[in-house]
Design an enzyme around this catalytic site. Structure first.
Site, PDB file in Angstrom:
ATOM      1  N   ASP A 226      38.816  27.315  41.317  1.00  0.00           N
ATOM      2  CA  ASP A 226      39.408  27.993  42.471  1.00  0.00           C
ATOM      3  C   ASP A 226      38.284  28.682  43.236  1.00  0.00           C
ATOM      4  O   ASP A 226      37.552  29.497  42.671  1.00  0.00           O
ATOM      5  CB  ASP A 226      40.483  28.981  42.002  1.00  0.00           C
TER       6      ASP A 226
ATOM      7  N   HIS B  56      43.366  27.425  48.793  1.00  0.00           N
ATOM      8  CA  HIS B  56      44.779  27.548  48.386  1.00  0.00           C
ATOM      9  C   HIS B  56      45.152  28.813  47.605  1.00  0.00           C
ATOM     10  O   HIS B  56      46.322  28.971  47.247  1.00  0.00           O
ATOM     11  CB  HIS B  56      45.256  26.290  47.654  1.00  0.00           C
TER      12      HIS B  56
ATOM     13  N   ASP C 233      46.469  21.450  43.064  1.00  0.00           N
ATOM     14  CA  ASP C 233      47.001  22.801  42.799  1.00  0.00           C
ATOM     15  C   ASP C 233      47.556  23.496  44.034  1.00  0.00           C
ATOM     16  O   ASP C 233      47.863  24.678  43.991  1.00  0.00           O
ATOM     17  CB  ASP C 233      45.867  23.656  42.181  1.00  0.00           C
TER      18      ASP C 233
HETATM   19 ZN   LIG Z   1      43.790  26.332  42.169  1.00  0.00          ZN
END
Ligand SMILES: [Zn+2]
Length: 1083
Positions: A292, A617, A402
């Site tokens: 991430d 995201h 995701d």
């Molecule tokens: Zn993610």
């Protein structure tokens, strides 16, 4: 008599030697744990034999540390130029987010010089990076036993001292959450104890047997009870244990155990040769490491996660030649290239050999609900250009495992960006309906399609366990068409990627399929790419297989709060998307009008890359920790400053200025949108005037209004105000619109007894994911907020306004100003009632919305999405309908009947709900995790209620653009004669549904290019036009520029087709419903 009789003299024993019992299956299965568990039998188990010897003696492992101040993250050179202080095992390091550099002076002790396999093990329950003495980042380490080992170079077995460094980051893989709940806001004061710094000599046979036993044990547990394969697995495992016990754990007994295991997993599990069997696999393993870009840690830590994780993968590729690793997000590659060139070169080398596989084609793994159409295009433009310029190829698969739902135009934008394939799995998180397909064609609003595959193992962070492979078939929902699937494995979210264990497990699982399982365990394969997988599917389709289709958005039935959380970030995103439109438009015109002006490509790239990064995201959706929003606030502020400067430069090149101090010439209003519009604006003298604006420059001379055009306001009765113009009568009482009467249509807009613009508040405690989710039951807690008495604040004749204060709680309040502008009969712009809100918001787990009960009936409402419209139900007929109780919209939402309707416009919001005739715009939430202060403080929000005659039409599309990008004032520099004609040099005529959404210069024009890709001779102007209503439309591009040729291109600006260009400067165009078309005017 049938059969054979026992011959005389048979050796089969005549007398039973002893009683033999049937194994109790559950007991013999549970027993297996004793062999490899960390529990009470560890010292008697296989694990006790894992190392021949180990040492943590300071004599051999001298440790010293430098701790940089103020949570800084210095470079290798900076850090190692400091003085290091002796330290020891058991020392503590902190606080959270701090960095500590360790210098390790290591001497392999004499008794280990001829060891079997030497590793250095380091663990402080946090993350680390091994650096060579000369400053090369070698490999990441993850504490908590996750990935503590670094293989010592063979050349160090010389009895000499060798130096290396470890850069310790005081965070775990998932940041610094207190306790076990990783989404709680981070604890800033965590300390980490260094508990392991060992040289170990590994017994490789034990390491191998451990994985053999693990997988065969899983077969004994997970194969069906009525399969002989399960029973055989159990026998094999018990035999291995018995042999080990009989041999008292001797090396011989361990090697014997490995031999026994071969009966079940075959002979080749110690190398990639196991994959060389000719059998057809159906599960394609692909290593992955979801990092991430920000989430429970800030961007600065992500940069280090990238080098740690990817270096590990390069190392594994050396030892596991079958290893394939797909990796997305151009931004992360760019970080690696910028900060860790050595590691980047290593990656490049592995890309060349096909082991490291860039994928996704986008700048980051972005949210797809909220970015504008142009932002989606730029995610691909910047992503694909990076991949092409650094690795020589573009990506073919869009990769978003995701992200929280997938908007309806993505297949079209993907195809226009050179990608025909899409991978995700997030819809497996739906908490209402089970998405019905695994492999299918996903179809956009315009009919474009991509092949979509959602891994049936339902994860992008699989541990490559037996069960993951098994589920790849048992949970496959498209077996009627195809039985293959991807298994995406590797530690993820916080980085990491595949581990040695995972690759070893997959070798056993393949061996098992080929040796024993006879079809019971799907045959897994390593060594292919994601593109190989999709190419096989494409071949199959070409040969006649019809994949099932799914039309429109892949709505995610969870995380609906992410349309609203972190309002400030979302507002910045919207404002900067609009800013970019203006900058690129004005800069393009400036290059055409002024030879001295240079298109600021470098700065434009910088602005876009920052905006695209913030669309990650977990960033734009609002699901990150507070530190990430400090980061994004800073980037947005930087962008705002740089953007303002660029706009000013472009205007100056055109003979104008936005800044009032610089010049004292005439003030004009600039319309950067491609259509005429009428707007009330405030002049520098603080007067209002009405501007009938064409694209470009417009006079701001004060125009007197006719009596019939004026806006008026009166207090009709005590506390009840009547705002009126030529179109509407609006009655306001205590901030609510009790009547909105359309004089032209002779129709009341507000539902009988309803209150428009009513503020409502909801209790907002989702099941778990606070910042992410709003759950359906929040609707039960609806409470109207009671407002004070309204008062007149603007009296006309151009604008009338009434303001109302509303107390939300002891800590929070809101001031709303409802306004109505003068409107003229011939006006180009429709009239609407606008509302400006100032909110001071200090709530806990509450959701603020504004609602509009309208007198309209339709079972579907319409919402603006990227390059088009999406219809969603206004009812809860089925669970699929009800699941959409909160949805995403862009600049407007609309509820219309056949001949009349109401659009709600907004300037910075994305959450909406239409339930029956109740339209609700979502304003603010107050989750406390993972950011304890999300959305606390001041907010400015604008929206408008726009009734319209007829069904939803282009008036709404245009009005929503206008509302978000109002006319602005600029000053013509003294003595300048600005090139007004340049604004009419490019225009699109024809169907009003064609929106000229972007005007920019060609990426590779020789005067623009920064040299990433081959330059293109001459200059070109790129136009992006989309069809906004869903109907085939014709139009004409009209230009006065000296155009030589015109091409239709894709969004990457590759010429697709040359178009006919008439001598009068016109190009006829025709777009499919909701088509996005890009044109290149070659000058
Ligand atoms: Zn993610």
């Amino acid at each position: 008599m049938g059969g054979r009789s026992t011959p005389v003299g048979s050796s089969y024993p005549k007398l039973a030697e002893r009683p033999v019992g049937k194994q109790i299956q559950s007991i013999y299965t549970d027993r297996l744990r004793q062999f490899t568990d960390q529990g009470q039998y560890r010292e008697q188990s296989l694990l006790a034999k894992l190392y021949h010897t180990t040492t943590n003696d300071d004599k051999y492992i001298k440790k010293s540390v430098y701790s940089p101040p103020n949570l800084t993250r210095p470079t290798f050179e900076e850090a190692t130029s400091n003085k290091f202080k002796e330290c020891h095992l058991g020392d503590q390091f902190g606080p959270s987010w701090s960095t500590h550099w360790f210098k390790i002076q290591l001497t392999i002790p004499k008794h280990m010089l001829h060891g079997e396999h030497l590793e250095f093990h380091w663990d402080a329950n946090n993350e680390g990076l091994v650096w060579s003495e000369d400053g090369k980042p070698l490999q990441g380490l993850t504490g908590g036993g996750e990935r503590p080992e670094w293989i010592l170079p063979k050349s160090w077995r010389d009895g000499e001292e060798h130096t290396f460094y470890i850069e310790m980051a005081c965070n775990k893989m998932f940041g610094n959450a207190p306790g076990g709940d990783s989404i709680q806001p981070p604890d800033p004061n965590l300390e980490y104890t260094l508990w392991q710094a060992d040289i170990v000599d590994v017994n490789l046979a034990v390491r191998g047997l451990r994985v053999d036993f693990w997988e065969i044990g899983d077969a004994a547990r997970e194969f069906p009870n009525d399969s002989w394969q399960r029973h055989q697995a159990l026998q094999v495992c018990n035999e291995i244990m018995d042999v080990f016990l009989a041999g008292e754990g001797s090396q011989e007994s361990i090697l014997k155990g490995r031999k026994i295991a071969q009966q079940y997993v075959g002979k080749h599990v110690d190398s990639g040769r196991v994959y060389e069997s000719k059998e057809e696999p159906i599960v394609y393993g692909i290593g992955h490491c979801h990092i991430d870009t920000c989430w429970l840690w800030p961007w600065a830590e992500t940069k280090r996660k990238v080098v740690r994780s990817w270096s590990n993968q390069c190392d594994l590729m050396d030892r596991y030649p079958e290893h394939r690793f797909a990796c997305s997000q151009a931004q992360q590659y760019k970080w690696l290239k910028t900060y860790y060139p050595y590691a980047f070169d290593r990656v490049k080398e592995k890309v060349k050999y096909g082991q490291f596989q860039p994928i996704g084609g986008s700048w980051v793994e972005h949210d797809t609900n909220m970015p504008s159409g142009e932002s989606l295009v730029r995610q691909f433009l910047y992503g694909q250009r990076f991949f092409e310029s650094h690795f020589g190829e573009r990506c073919q698969t869009f990769w978003l495992p995701d992200t929280f739902g997938y908007s309806s135009q993505l297949p079209q934008v993907c195809r226009l960006a050179g990608m025909s394939r899409f991978f995700t799995q997030k819809l497996s998180w739906n908490n209402i309906n089970n998405f019905p397909h695994t492999t299918f064609n996903w179809v956009a609003l315009d009919g474009s399609q991509v092949i979509c595959h959602m891994a049936p193992s339902e994860t992008y962070t699989a541990d490559a366990n037996f069960g993951d492979v098994k589920r790849s078939v048992t949970q496959h929902k498209s077996l009627d068409q195809d039985n293959t699937s991807l298994l995406v494995f590797g530690k993820g979210d916080g980085g990491g990627g595949p581990t040695r264990d995972m690759l070893d497990k997959l070798r056993r699982l393949r061996g098992m399929s080929d040796t024993t399982s006879q079809g019971l365990l799907p045959r897994v394969h390593m060594g292919n790419s994601v593109d190989d997988f999709f190419a096989r599917l494409e071949d199959k389709v070409a040969a006649g297989t019809d994949l099932v289709t799914w039309y429109g958005e892949l709505y995610f039935e969870l995380h609906r709060g992410t349309y609203t959380t972190q309002a400030n970030n979302k507002k910045n995103n919207r404002k900067q998307e609009i800013m970019m439109h203006d900058i690129e438009y004005l800069a393009t015109l400036a290059t055409l009008s002024n030879n001295k002006y240079k298109y600021p490509k470098k700065e434009i790239d910088e602005l876009w890359e920052n905006i695209l990064l913030c669309q990650f995201h977990d960033c734009l959706p609002g699901s990150s920790i507070e530190m990430c929003y400090d980061d994004s606030d800073e980037l947005y502020a930087h962008n705002h400053k740089l953007g303002t400067k660029l706009k000013d430069h472009a205007l100056a090149a055109l003979g104008m200025s936005e800044s009032k101090t610089k010049s004292c010439g005439e003030t004009v209003a600039i319309n950067t949108l491609p259509w005429n519009r009428t707007e009330i604006i405030k002049t520098p003298e603080d007067d209002y005037t009405i501007v009938y604006a064409e694209p470009g420059l417009n006079s701001t001379d004060v125009i007197e209004l006719e009596a019939s055009e004026k806006a008026t306001v009166t207090e009709k009765s005590d506390g009840v105000f009547l705002l009126a113009n030529s179109r509407f009568n609006v009655e306001v009482e205590n901030g609510a619109i009790t009547s909105l009467f359309d004089k032209k249509a002779q129709r009341e807009v507000i539902a009988k007894g309803g209150k428009g613009n009513q503020l409502v508040i909801f209790d907002d405690k989702p099941l778990y994911w606070q910042a992410w989710d709003v759950e359906v039951y929040h609707l039960n807690s609806r409470k109207e907020l009671h407002s004070g008495r309204s008062e007149i604040v603007e009296k006309g004749p151009y604008r009338v306004s009434v303001a109302t204060k509303t107390k939300i709680s002891d800590k929070s309040w809101m001031k709303t100003t409802i306004s109505l502008d003068a409107s003229t009969g011939e006006s180009d712009s429709p009239s609407y009632v606008s509302c400006e809100a100032e909110v001071e918001w200090h709530e806990t787990m509450k959701f603020l919305k504004v609602e509009f009960p309208v007198d309209c009936v339709n079972s579907e409402a319409t919402y603006e999405t990227q390059y088009g419209l999406v219809k969603r139900p206004t009812h809860y007929n089925t669970s699929w309908d009800m699941a959409k109780f909160e949805v995403c919209c862009h600049k407007f939402a609309d509820l219309s009947e056949a001949n009349y309707g109401v659009s709600i416009l907004n300037d910075s919001k994305y959450g909406f709900a239409t339930c029956g005739n109740f339209m609700r715009l979502s304003l603010l939430r107050a989750p406390k995790a993972p950011d304890a202060h999300a959305d606390m403080g001041k907010h400015h929000i604008k929206w408008a209620i726009m009734p319209h005659t007829g069904a939803l039409g282009t008036d709404t599309v245009h009005a929503a653009h206008n509302f978000n990008n109002p006319l602005s004032l600029i000053t013509i520099a003294d003595g300048e004669d600005p090139d007004d004609d340049i604004f009419s040099s490019i225009a699109v005529a024809g169907s009003a549904s064609l929106v000229l959404d972007c005007i920019k210069r060609g990426e590779d024009d020789e005067d623009v290019s920064r040299g990433e890709l081959e330059k293109r001779k001459g200059r070109s102007v790129i136009l992006r036009i989309y069809e906004s209503m869903g109907g085939k439309s014709r139009g004409t591009i009209k230009t006065t520029l000296d155009v030589k040729k015109v091409f239709k291109t894709n969004v990457l600006e590759d010429d697709l087709e040359e178009l006919k260009y008439s001598s009068s400067g016109e190009v006829e165009i025709e777009l499919r419903p909701f088509e996005v078309a890009t044109f290149r005017l070659q000058l």
